[in-house]
Design a protein around this motif. Structure first.
Motif, PDB file in Angstrom:
ATOM      1  N   THR A   1       0.824  -1.208   0.000  1.00  0.00           N
ATOM      2  CA  THR A   1       0.000   0.000   0.000  1.00  0.00           C
ATOM      3  C   THR A   1       0.858   1.259   0.000  1.00  0.00           C
ATOM      4  OG1 THR A   1      -1.787  -1.139   1.173  1.00  0.00           O
ATOM      5  CG2 THR A   1      -1.799   1.262   1.239  1.00  0.00           C
ATOM      6  N   SER A   2       1.939   1.233   0.747  1.00  0.00           N
ATOM      7  CA  SER A   2       2.778   2.428   0.870  1.00  0.00           C
ATOM      8  C   SER A   2       3.399   2.838  -0.469  1.00  0.00           C
ATOM      9  CB  SER A   2       3.879   2.206   1.904  1.00  0.00           C
ATOM     10  OG  SER A   2       4.829   1.258   1.437  1.00  0.00           O
TER      11      SER A   2
ATOM     12  N   ALA B   1       6.460   8.391  -2.777  1.00  0.00           N
ATOM     13  CA  ALA B   1       6.855   7.102  -2.186  1.00  0.00           C
ATOM     14  C   ALA B   1       8.326   6.774  -2.420  1.00  0.00           C
ATOM     15  CB  ALA B   1       5.982   5.981  -2.744  1.00  0.00           C
ATOM     16  N   GLU B   2       8.960   7.469  -3.367  1.00  0.00           N
ATOM     17  CA  GLU B   2      10.390   7.240  -3.596  1.00  0.00           C
ATOM     18  C   GLU B   2      11.226   7.646  -2.383  1.00  0.00           C
ATOM     19  OE1 GLU B   2       9.391  11.336  -5.279  1.00  0.00           O
ATOM     20  OE2 GLU B   2       8.490   9.323  -5.289  1.00  0.00           O
ATOM     21  N   ASN B   3      10.617   8.390  -1.461  1.00  0.00           N
ATOM     22  CA  ASN B   3      11.323   8.812  -0.246  1.00  0.00           C
ATOM     23  C   ASN B   3      11.133   7.829   0.911  1.00  0.00           C
ATOM     24  OD1 ASN B   3      12.217  11.157  -1.506  1.00  0.00           O
ATOM     25  ND2 ASN B   3      10.465  12.361  -0.815  1.00  0.00           N
TER      26      ASN B   3
ATOM     27  N   ARG C   1      11.604  -8.334  -0.227  1.00  0.00           N
ATOM     28  CA  ARG C   1      12.247  -7.886  -1.464  1.00  0.00           C
ATOM     29  C   ARG C   1      11.378  -8.133  -2.705  1.00  0.00           C
ATOM     30  NH1 ARG C   1      15.000  -3.761  -0.560  1.00  0.00           N
ATOM     31  NH2 ARG C   1      17.047  -4.000   0.396  1.00  0.00           N
ATOM     32  N   GLN C   2      10.449  -9.060  -2.622  1.00  0.00           N
ATOM     33  CA  GLN C   2       9.524  -9.261  -3.743  1.00  0.00           C
ATOM     34  C   GLN C   2       8.594  -8.059  -3.906  1.00  0.00           C
ATOM     35  OE1 GLN C   2       7.468 -13.051  -3.547  1.00  0.00           O
ATOM     36  NE2 GLN C   2       9.333 -14.133  -2.957  1.00  0.00           N
ATOM     37  N   ILE C   3       8.327  -7.338  -2.813  1.00  0.00           N
ATOM     38  CA  ILE C   3       7.405  -6.208  -2.850  1.00  0.00           C
ATOM     39  C   ILE C   3       8.161  -4.890  -3.023  1.00  0.00           C
ATOM     40  CG2 ILE C   3       5.552  -5.013  -1.615  1.00  0.00           C
ATOM     41  CD1 ILE C   3       5.133  -7.632  -0.031  1.00  0.00           C
ATOM     42  N   VAL C   4       9.272  -4.736  -2.317  1.00  0.00           N
ATOM     43  CA  VAL C   4      10.090  -3.506  -2.420  1.00  0.00           C
ATOM     44  C   VAL C   4      11.519  -3.916  -2.787  1.00  0.00           C
ATOM     45  CG1 VAL C   4       8.695  -1.980  -0.985  1.00  0.00           C
ATOM     46  CG2 VAL C   4      10.325  -3.520   0.114  1.00  0.00           C
ATOM     47  N   PRO C   5      11.742  -4.262  -4.035  1.00  0.00           N
ATOM     48  CA  PRO C   5      13.025  -4.850  -4.429  1.00  0.00           C
ATOM     49  C   PRO C   5      14.232  -3.937  -4.303  1.00  0.00           C
ATOM     50  CG  PRO C   5      11.664  -4.391  -6.359  1.00  0.00           C
ATOM     51  CD  PRO C   5      10.795  -4.194  -5.172  1.00  0.00           C
ATOM     52  N   GLU C   6      14.034  -2.634  -4.386  1.00  0.00           N
ATOM     53  CA  GLU C   6      15.177  -1.716  -4.389  1.00  0.00           C
ATOM     54  C   GLU C   6      15.234  -0.785  -3.190  1.00  0.00           C
ATOM     55  OE1 GLU C   6      17.450  -2.180  -6.569  1.00  0.00           O
ATOM     56  OE2 GLU C   6      16.303  -3.587  -7.786  1.00  0.00           O
ATOM     57  N   SER C   7      14.188  -0.693  -2.413  1.00  0.00           N
ATOM     58  CA  SER C   7      14.138   0.258  -1.300  1.00  0.00           C
ATOM     59  C   SER C   7      15.192  -0.061  -0.242  1.00  0.00           C
ATOM     60  CB  SER C   7      12.762   0.233  -0.634  1.00  0.00           C
ATOM     61  OG  SER C   7      11.757   0.600  -1.540  1.00  0.00           O
ATOM     62  N   PHE C   8      15.673   0.991   0.425  1.00  0.00           N
ATOM     63  CA  PHE C   8      16.569   0.778   1.554  1.00  0.00           C
ATOM     64  C   PHE C   8      15.786   0.241   2.735  1.00  0.00           C
ATOM     65  CE2 PHE C   8      20.208   2.615  -0.392  1.00  0.00           C
ATOM     66  CZ  PHE C   8      21.289   2.261   0.403  1.00  0.00           C
ATOM     67  N   LEU C   9      16.401  -0.709   3.427  1.00  0.00           N
ATOM     68  CA  LEU C   9      15.820  -1.289   4.632  1.00  0.00           C
ATOM     69  C   LEU C   9      16.709  -0.954   5.816  1.00  0.00           C
ATOM     70  CD1 LEU C   9      14.984  -4.883   3.308  1.00  0.00           C
ATOM     71  CD2 LEU C   9      13.550  -2.827   3.200  1.00  0.00           C
TER      72      LEU C   9
END
Length: 274
Positions: free
Chosen positions: A173-174, A180-182, A199-207
């Motif tokens: 949802t986010s 959302a790129e932030n 990672r299947q949902i947010v493959p590139e985002s920083f965690l």
């Protein structure tokens, strides 16, 4: 700070370590209690000893709020010191805020403008209109709690909602939120096996990954499931670094511990050829 700057710092220092500044007057070396501002004195020494081995600092705001005005003053001094002496370092306000409309905007102004943090942790329970005010700030980052490292995470975060776990619903949802790129996300190291599904949902985002060290998380497992071509990880250690020693050598011992973690991270980064 732009994400490209954070990635460049990770590549240069060969580390993605975040040092959590959870400064507790009951745990810092006794000799520092004689200082006019013992919290800042401790933080400054830790920062000076560890900055070359990490790319981020994460003050947990509760540890400053607990001491009232003196705590806030120490936090202000800590942020001023970081932004002046080590401006290349990414800063995280571990505040876990989240409210609607103007309230969220005021929280954002407090941490992004007044204290000049690069990012803040946010609880997403109140939804879109509690998160988007934080996302409106240019070159600032909002770190949503997705799957945390505490035992109570299973009370809600892994419950089924719309046929999938709640934390997956939060992630998915986010991605539709404005700016959302932030977004970044908190995923606990003690839940490392879940990272492949994250990672299947947010493959590139920083965690932001807490729980390595004192809470039992494993760095190699985190990297196995969570690392990306641009690294995509900030792994936090707090107590294991801050309180490596209670003596006069506390800063040196903290630096040694941070260096040890950095060397482990360098091995993982070398696998990526970065």
């Amino acid at each position: 700070m732009k994400i490209d700057q954070l990635i460049a710092q990770i590549r240069e220092k060969k580390t993605f370590l975040c040092v959590g500044l959870d400064t507790d007057l009951d745990k810092i070396p006794e000799h520092l209690l004689k200082e006019e501002d013992p919290i800042f004195a401790f933080n400054k020494a830790i920062i000076d000893a560890t900055h070359q081995f990490c790319v981020a600092y994460k003050p947990n705001i509760a540890f400053y709020e607990a001491y009232g005005l003196k705590g806030w003053k120490a936090l202000e001094r800590t942020m001023e010191y970081l932004n002046t002496e080590y401006p290349e370092v990414f800063t995280i306000a571990d505040a876990k805020r989240g409210d609607i409309g103007n309230t969220s905007t005021r929280y954002a102004k407090a941490f992004f403008e007044t204290l000049n943090f690069d990012s803040i942790t946010i609880a997403p329970y109140m939804g879109k209109d509690s998160v988007e005010p934080f996302l409106a700030f240019k070159d600032k980052h909002t770190i949503l709690l997705a799957l945390t490292s505490n035992q109570g995470a299973f009370d809600f975060q892994t419950k089924q909602v719309n046929g999938q776990e709640l934390y997956k619903e939060v992630l998915a949802t986010s991605k539709s939120y404005k700016n959302a790129e932030n977004l970044m996300y908190v995923v606990g190291a003690t839940k490392a096996s879940y990272l492949s599904e994250v990672r299947q949902i947010v493959p590139e985002s920083f965690l932001l990954v807490p729980g390595v060290g004192a809470q039992g998380g494993n760095l190699q497992e985190v990297c196995k499931y969570g690392i990306t071509k641009d690294i995509g990880l900030l792994v936090n250690s707090s107590r294991g670094i801050l309180y490596a020693s209670q003596g006069l050598d506390f800063a040196k011992m903290a630096g040694d511990k941070a260096k040890s973690i950095q060397k482990e991270m360098e091995i993982e980064l070398n696998k990526l050829d970065v």
